[in-house]
Design a protein around this motif. Structure first.
Motif, mmCIF file in Angstrom:
data_model
loop_
_atom_site.group_PDB
_atom_site.id
_atom_site.type_symbol
_atom_site.label_atom_id
_atom_site.label_comp_id
_atom_site.label_asym_id
_atom_site.label_seq_id
_atom_site.Cartn_x
_atom_site.Cartn_y
_atom_site.Cartn_z
ATOM 1 N N LEU A 45 0.834 -1.194 0.000
ATOM 2 C CA LEU A 45 0.000 0.000 0.000
ATOM 3 C C LEU A 45 0.871 1.247 0.000
ATOM 4 N N TRP A 47 0.611 5.545 0.168
ATOM 5 C CA TRP A 47 -0.154 6.782 0.286
ATOM 6 C C TRP A 47 0.068 7.655 -0.941
ATOM 7 N N PHE A 94 -7.611 3.316 -3.766
ATOM 8 C CA PHE A 94 -8.592 3.325 -2.689
ATOM 9 C C PHE A 94 -8.769 4.756 -2.182
ATOM 10 N N PRO A 106 -5.793 6.282 12.698
ATOM 11 C CA PRO A 106 -5.880 5.097 11.846
ATOM 12 C C PRO A 106 -6.780 5.377 10.642
ATOM 13 N N VAL A 107 -6.657 4.552 9.617
ATOM 14 C CA VAL A 107 -7.560 4.627 8.475
ATOM 15 C C VAL A 107 -8.727 3.696 8.777
ATOM 16 N N ASP A 108 -9.877 4.268 9.100
ATOM 17 C CA ASP A 108 -10.952 3.422 9.614
ATOM 18 C C ASP A 108 -12.025 3.052 8.596
ATOM 19 N N TRP A 110 -12.678 2.536 4.290
ATOM 20 C CA TRP A 110 -12.071 2.421 2.964
ATOM 21 C C TRP A 110 -13.160 2.233 1.908
ATOM 22 N N ASN B 34 -0.888 0.831 13.726
ATOM 23 C CA ASN B 34 -2.173 0.246 13.370
ATOM 24 C C ASN B 34 -1.955 -1.044 12.584
ATOM 25 N N TYR B 36 -3.901 -3.842 9.873
ATOM 26 C CA TYR B 36 -4.990 -4.043 8.930
ATOM 27 C C TYR B 36 -4.945 -5.464 8.381
ATOM 28 N N GLN B 38 -6.179 -7.623 4.955
ATOM 29 C CA GLN B 38 -6.675 -7.479 3.588
ATOM 30 C C GLN B 38 -6.853 -8.852 2.949
ATOM 31 N N PRO B 44 -8.363 -3.061 2.596
ATOM 32 C CA PRO B 44 -7.909 -3.374 3.955
ATOM 33 C C PRO B 44 -8.984 -3.045 4.980
ATOM 34 N N LEU B 46 -9.408 -2.232 9.171
ATOM 35 C CA LEU B 46 -8.708 -1.886 10.403
ATOM 36 C C LEU B 46 -9.023 -2.899 11.493
ATOM 37 N N TYR B 87 -1.125 -5.992 7.309
ATOM 38 C CA TYR B 87 -0.221 -4.849 7.176
ATOM 39 C C TYR B 87 -0.183 -4.057 8.485
ATOM 40 N N GLN B 89 0.963 -0.245 9.997
ATOM 41 C CA GLN B 89 1.056 1.124 9.483
ATOM 42 C C GLN B 89 1.331 2.063 10.640
#
Lengths: 120, 107
Positions: A45, A47, A94, A106-108, A110, B34, B36, B38, B44, B46, B87, B89
């Motif tokens: 992944l 960013w 995404f 966090p990325v909560d 998607w 964090n 994840y 997938q 992904p 959380l 993953y 992060q």
């Protein structure tokens, strides 16, 4: 329940501009960070950047010269433009939400992801 | 830039096994870590934030630990639906970097 949905062309020609939009439903786009993250086939992944609902942005330095993100709070949407694309930009893109109220970012949420292929 | 290194890159395990995945940061990130999960063709999901806080709705067989530079994700009693790529992060820095992933496969 917040839901995100990417939309945009699945095929872009080399040297042209990749344009994607993410529509947020089930919640307001205001007062959150919104992101674009991509994943080449079989890889990890990466960013691309993030945008706050006010419009302030942070971009990946490796892509900064080619990236523009914007937000339209009236439509609950945010967008990505990546110009001068090459085959290396072929990936699943995404859109996602960065949660910051907890203080941990966090990325909560998607989107399901959309495959963009760069090819003539 | 903060580099995140996961180990192993892949592992084979059986249903019911205890599985541990590690993640190391190139500098201290406090507890800004964090995890994840997938699955193929999916986004992904959380699992853990702040190194050890379980995201709402995630089964309690998932747990996280660590602080500073060394972190662990543990799955007690692996279930069939847990076969996936995991993953880590870091969210210590803006656009926090991801680890390269750990694929958990069926033995």
């Amino acid at each position: 329940q917040v839901q995100l949905q990417e939309s945009g062309p699945g095929l872009v020609k080399p040297s042209e501009t990749l344009s994607l939009t993410c529509t947020v439903s089930g919640g307001s786009i205001s007062s959150y960070y919104w992101s674009w993250i991509r994943q080449p086939a079989g890889k990890g992944l990466e960013w691309i950047g993030r945008i706050y609902s006010s419009g302030s942005t942070n971009y990946n330095p490796s892509l900064k010269s080619r990236v523009t993100m914007s937000v339209d709070t009236s439509k609950n949407q945010f967008s990505l433009k990546l110009n001068s694309v090459t085959a290396a930009d072929t990936a699943v893109y995404f859109c996602a939400r960065v949660e910051y109220y907890s203080g941990w970012y966090p990325v909560d949420y998607w989107g399901q992801g959309t495959l963009v292929t760069v090819s003539s | 830039d903060i580099q995140m290194t996961q180990s192993p890159s892949s592992l084979s395990a059986s249903v019911g096994d205890r599985v541990t995945i590690t993640c190391r940061a190139s500098q201290s990130i406090s507890s800004y870590l964090n995890w994840y999960q997938q699955k193929p063709g999916k986004a992904p999901k959380l699992l853990i934030y702040a190194a050890s806080s379980l995201q709402s709705g995630v089964p309690s067989r998932f747990s996280g630990s660590g602080s500073g530079t060394d972190f662990t994700l543990t799955i007690t009693s692996l279930q069939p639906e847990d076969f996936a790529t995991y993953y880590c992060q870091q969210s210590y820095s803006t656009l926090g970097s991801f680890g390269q992933g750990t694929k958990v496969e069926i033995k």
